[in-house]
Write a protein that holds these residues in place. Sequence first.
Motif, PDB file in Angstrom:
ATOM      1  N   THR A  34      57.885  57.611 -96.745  1.00 40.83           N
ATOM      2  CA  THR A  34      58.118  59.016 -96.394  1.00 40.83           C
ATOM      3  C   THR A  34      59.462  59.095 -95.676  1.00 40.83           C
ATOM      4  N   TYR A  64      59.952  59.778 -92.767  1.00 40.61           N
ATOM      5  CA  TYR A  64      59.779  59.380 -91.374  1.00 40.61           C
ATOM      6  C   TYR A  64      59.196  57.977 -91.209  1.00 40.61           C
ATOM      7  N   THR A 106      53.859  56.484 -89.998  1.00 40.55           N
ATOM      8  CA  THR A 106      55.274  56.830 -89.788  1.00 40.55           C
ATOM      9  C   THR A 106      55.702  56.474 -88.362  1.00 40.55           C
ATOM     10  N   SER A 139      57.729  60.983 -84.366  1.00 37.99           N
ATOM     11  CA  SER A 139      56.991  60.594 -85.563  1.00 37.99           C
ATOM     12  C   SER A 139      55.757  59.754 -85.195  1.00 37.99           C
ATOM     13  N   THR A 178      52.626  66.782 -92.179  1.00 41.54           N
ATOM     14  CA  THR A 178      52.578  66.864 -93.638  1.00 41.54           C
ATOM     15  C   THR A 178      52.926  65.538 -94.308  1.00 41.54           C
ATOM     16  N   TYR A 179      54.025  64.912 -93.924  1.00 43.78           N
ATOM     17  CA  TYR A 179      54.442  63.669 -94.562  1.00 43.78           C
ATOM     18  C   TYR A 179      53.449  62.535 -94.292  1.00 43.78           C
ATOM     19  N   THR A 180      52.972  62.456 -93.064  1.00 44.64           N
ATOM     20  CA  THR A 180      51.971  61.438 -92.727  1.00 44.64           C
ATOM     21  C   THR A 180      50.708  61.670 -93.544  1.00 44.64           C
ATOM     22  N   GLU A 208      50.338  63.283 -96.460  1.00 50.07           N
ATOM     23  CA  GLU A 208      50.552  62.994 -97.874  1.00 50.07           C
ATOM     24  C   GLU A 208      50.602  61.482 -98.130  1.00 50.07           C
TER      25      GLU A 208
END
Length: 170
Positions: A90, A92, A115, A121, A151-153, A155
Amino acid sequence: MRTVTALGTVAAAGVVLVSSWQAGQHSGSQAAAGVHVVSGASGSAAGAVSSAPPAAGPPTHHARKGSKKPGTTTSAPPARRTATGAVVQTPYGNVQVKVSLLGKKITKVTAIHLTDSSSTSVEISASAAPILRQEALKAQSANIDLVSGATYTSEGYKTSLQSALDAAHV
């Protein structure tokens, strides 16, 4: 002591040869030869075969206490196993999870890596991880909602979890 007896027919002479052997007993010339000729036996010269009853007596069957009735089957308990998901990149940092299963049931989801590109993060991942784990256990799949603000974590977690489930053939 075990006795083995074999019967055969000799076509030309019309007699039956009886061969016997007793394990551990070799006394006298009869035991050494191991062959006895029995005359007057009936049987055809075309190779009639008869079998002797087992010398050791009737077979014994041992039933276990509490065993199931004949004809019923028991299945093996579900297998316990673990599978590690793919490392998901990701913006992050990387995310990777490991899943523990009992049969096809998800019993535990562990974040191996979350992350960590900055302290923010790390904080976001630390707060999102327990929620994501709880949701995965509740859903019994990787079909879980994203955690707001992570969101990134989320996903990465879902993707890694799905790859672990795929590796476990669930």
